[in-house]
Design a protein around this motif. Structure first.
Motif, short mmCIF file in Angstrom:
data_model
loop_
_atom_site.label_atom_id
_atom_site.label_comp_id
_atom_site.label_asym_id
_atom_site.label_seq_id
_atom_site.Cartn_x
_atom_site.Cartn_y
_atom_site.Cartn_z
N THR A 142 0.83 -1.20 0.00
CA THR A 142 0.00 0.00 0.00
C THR A 142 0.86 1.24 0.00
O THR A 142 2.03 1.22 0.42
N HIS A 143 0.31 2.33 -0.49
CA HIS A 143 1.02 3.59 -0.41
C HIS A 143 0.94 4.15 1.01
O HIS A 143 -0.02 3.90 1.74
N GLN A 144 1.94 4.93 1.35
CA GLN A 144 2.04 5.52 2.69
C GLN A 144 0.80 6.33 3.05
O GLN A 144 0.34 6.32 4.20
N SER A 145 0.22 7.00 2.06
CA SER A 145 -0.95 7.84 2.34
C SER A 145 -2.17 7.04 2.75
O SER A 145 -3.12 7.58 3.30
N PHE A 146 -2.17 5.72 2.47
CA PHE A 146 -3.30 4.86 2.86
C PHE A 146 -3.00 4.06 4.12
O PHE A 146 -3.87 3.33 4.61
N ALA A 147 -1.79 4.17 4.65
CA ALA A 147 -1.34 3.27 5.73
C ALA A 147 -2.18 3.40 6.99
O ALA A 147 -2.47 2.40 7.67
N ALA A 148 -2.58 4.62 7.34
CA ALA A 148 -3.37 4.79 8.57
C ALA A 148 -4.73 4.11 8.44
O ALA A 148 -5.21 3.48 9.39
N ARG A 149 -5.34 4.20 7.25
CA ARG A 149 -6.61 3.54 7.04
C ARG A 149 -6.44 2.02 7.08
O ARG A 149 -7.26 1.30 7.64
N VAL A 150 -5.37 1.54 6.46
CA VAL A 150 -5.08 0.11 6.47
C VAL A 150 -4.89 -0.39 7.91
O VAL A 150 -5.36 -1.47 8.27
N ALA A 151 -4.23 0.42 8.72
CA ALA A 151 -3.95 0.01 10.10
C ALA A 151 -5.22 -0.15 10.93
O ALA A 151 -5.22 -0.88 11.94
N GLN A 152 -6.30 0.49 10.52
CA GLN A 152 -7.56 0.33 11.23
C GLN A 152 -8.21 -1.01 10.93
O GLN A 152 -9.08 -1.47 11.69
N VAL A 153 -7.79 -1.66 9.84
CA VAL A 153 -8.46 -2.88 9.37
C VAL A 153 -7.63 -4.13 9.62
O VAL A 153 -8.17 -5.18 10.01
N THR A 154 -6.33 -4.05 9.41
CA THR A 154 -5.49 -5.25 9.42
C THR A 154 -5.53 -6.06 10.72
O THR A 154 -5.40 -7.30 10.65
#
Length: 541
Positions: free
Chosen positions: A111-123
């Motif tokens: 994932t791109h860095q700009s999406f990482a915070a959103r990804v961290a909410q799900v993983t």
């Protein structure tokens, strides 16, 4: 390294091309220019890194990325391992991501860095997902401390192609949202997607598809195809056009990462000698046309031979404007879907007659089937469902019931029937009416949104439009136009109906019009019919 592909596996085919033309430019992006040798080495290093992490055959790797060389690197790296890249819509919010991560059984994600915070909410809730790689993009957004840096991981991988033998039947998956419902993963064998959607070794459509993998490098021409896909690579059409370039020794041009900026696109056409641009209908064509009209002498577009479009309305009026500005270009309307690959096309050129109708010449694998799954005779006028045989998908991932409804066996042959309604004309061409799931039943008559959209778009003040059906006591459903005007002023229903009177049968006429500041579309420019229907309901309350 051998230039002979061992199978119709996409990695085998790519490696044969990379070995044959190592010094040719393969990808031009904001971040880097890569030759075929460099692209192959980066993909090989990434694959070696993943292999060391235990990723292998049929493991699913999510790609939540904007356009860039990394997208192609990841797809190729996965195929080298016989793993499966999974396209992820980077606009999805947490709930949608959780569904897709879970449905796709992903074990890794890039994932791109700009999406990482959103990804961290799900993983944390996805048990199978154990590795996340982050591509730096300067956004400064933080994800999870356990996430791995993409470039460091790639650099640490071995550059030798030491992977197990691959097969033509390895898996390619593309998730499609369609017009309704949750996204579905369409599964293909590599062999089938290569022939159905990636050129089949016959990019110029002059020699016929190749019959053996080793023939691919023999077809590499002296003048490389230069393709600029404007839709995100998370959409099938962009992936297919990119692989069409890579598997023919061509060049992929990515003008600005994940952003549709008309000036950047025309600058790339000028700088890189783009010969084919891929767009999605009016939503992308209009800003490109408006930009070029303001700066008609700024860019050299003489190399641009083809503008290819599919997936959304490309109205005749918009085509005329584009052809007037790029007189040496022809427009190619493509007919296809994630479930069928490319099925047919329609050509428009300046000065050539155009019937303004959605009529397509299709390949020999196409037909129209009636409700009993029998072929409809040309010229009968009977409407049925567009269907493809031959190179067709395996089915939908994790969805046996949906697979059974879309992929059927008739008289011993397997067909893909995605739901597009069509008739067969006397000359064997196909008249496409539209997707049955969004058609409008008004007074017992069937109205297809794209036909009304095409006619409404002929109005000079209409910038964008989506047509939907809303419940109506008298007619069952009524035709509702949801539009954005160029002037920013509201358009009256009376005025629009008067404009359409000579263009549409009475039962197809708009019965309501809703003018909004902007029309919401998918990142690839496709109409968002559920959104438009809800917007119309709210505006007409």
């Amino acid at each position: 390294m051998s230039t002979t592909a061992r199978s119709f596996n996409l990695a085998d085919l790519f490696e044969s091309v990379a070995s044959a033309v190592p010094a040719r430019t393969a990808i031009v992006s904001e971040e880097r220019r890569l030759t075929y040798q460099q692209l192959d080495e980066r993909a090989t290093r990434l694959a070696s890194c993943w292999q060391a992490q235990g990723i292998g055959r049929n493991d699913h790797i999510g790609l939540q990325l904007r356009n860039g060389s990394e997208y192609m690197e990841c797809m190729l790296a996965a195929y080298k391992l016989r793993a499966v890249p999974i396209n992820i819509n980077f606009h999805y919010v947490e709930g949608e991501l959780a569904y897709l991560y879970q449905d796709a059984d992903m074990v890794a994600l890039v994932t791109h860095q700009s999406f990482a915070a959103r990804v961290a909410q799900v993983t944390p809730d996805i048990e199978a997902l154990r590795l996340v790689y982050v591509v730096a993009d300067g956004s400064g957004k933080e994800g999870n401390a356990d996430y791995l840096d993409y470039e460091s991981a790639l650099a640490g991988g071995a550059a030798d192609r030491t992977f197990p033998p691959r097969d033509s039947d390895d898996i390619y998956i593309v998730y499609t949202g369609g017009t309704t419902g949750m996204p579905k993963g369409v599964m293909w064998h590599h062999r089938d997607i290569f022939f159905a959607a990636m050129g089949g070794g016959d990019v110029q459509q002059t020699e016929g598809p190749i019959t053996a993998p080793e023939q691919l490098v023999e077809r590499i021409g002296d003048e490389p195809l230069v393709i600029l896909p404007t839709p995100p690579f998370m959409h099938a059409a962009a992936q297919w056009s990119a692989f069409t370039a890579l598997l023919s020794g061509g060049k992929i041009v990515i003008p600005s990462r994940g952003k549709f900026i008309a000036e950047d696109i025309w600058q790339a056409v000028n700088d890189e000698g783009v010969s084919m641009m891929v767009i999605v209908g009016d939503a992308m064509a209009n800003p490109l046309i408006d930009c070029l009209a303001v700066h008609p002498e700024r860019w050299d577009t003489s190399a641009l031979l083809v503008v290819a479009s599919g997936g959304a309305l490309f109205s005749p009026a918009t085509k005329e404007r584009l052809l007037a500005l790029t007189p040496g270009t022809m427009i190619l309307d493509g007919l296809g879907s994630s479930e069928t690959g490319l099925m047919g096309s329609k050509v428009s050129a300046r000065g050539a007659p155009d019937d303004d109708e959605p009529r397509f010449m299709v390949n020999p694998h196409m037909t129209v089937l009636d409700e009993d799954n029998q072929s409809i005779s040309p010229g009968s006028g009977k409407m049925g469902y567009l269907a493809r045989k031959g190179h067709v998908p395996i089915g939908y991932y994790n969805a046996p019931e949906k697979s059974a409804a879309t992929f059927v066996v008739v008289d011993g042959e397997r067909w893909a029937i995605p739901g597009d309604l069509a008739t067969v004309l006397a000359d064997g061409s196909i008249f496409l009416h539209g997707r049955g799931s969004v058609s409008i039943n008004t007074g017992g008559e069937k109205v297809f949104p794209e036909e009304v959209e095409s006619r409404v778009k002929e109005h000079d003040d209409i910038l964008d439009v989506v047509v939907v059906g809303l419940d109506d006591e008298r007619y069952g459903e009524k035709v509702v136009v949801v539009c954005q005007t160029r002037s920013g002023e509201a358009m009256s229903l009376e005025h629009l109906r008067e404009f359409c009177r000579s263009r549409l049968a009475n039962y197809k006429m708009p019965r309501e019009v809703v003018c909004l500041a902007a029309i919401k579309r998918s990142p690839a420019g496709k109409a968002d019919y559920p959104w438009a229907k809800q917007a119309a309901l709210e505006a007409l309350e």
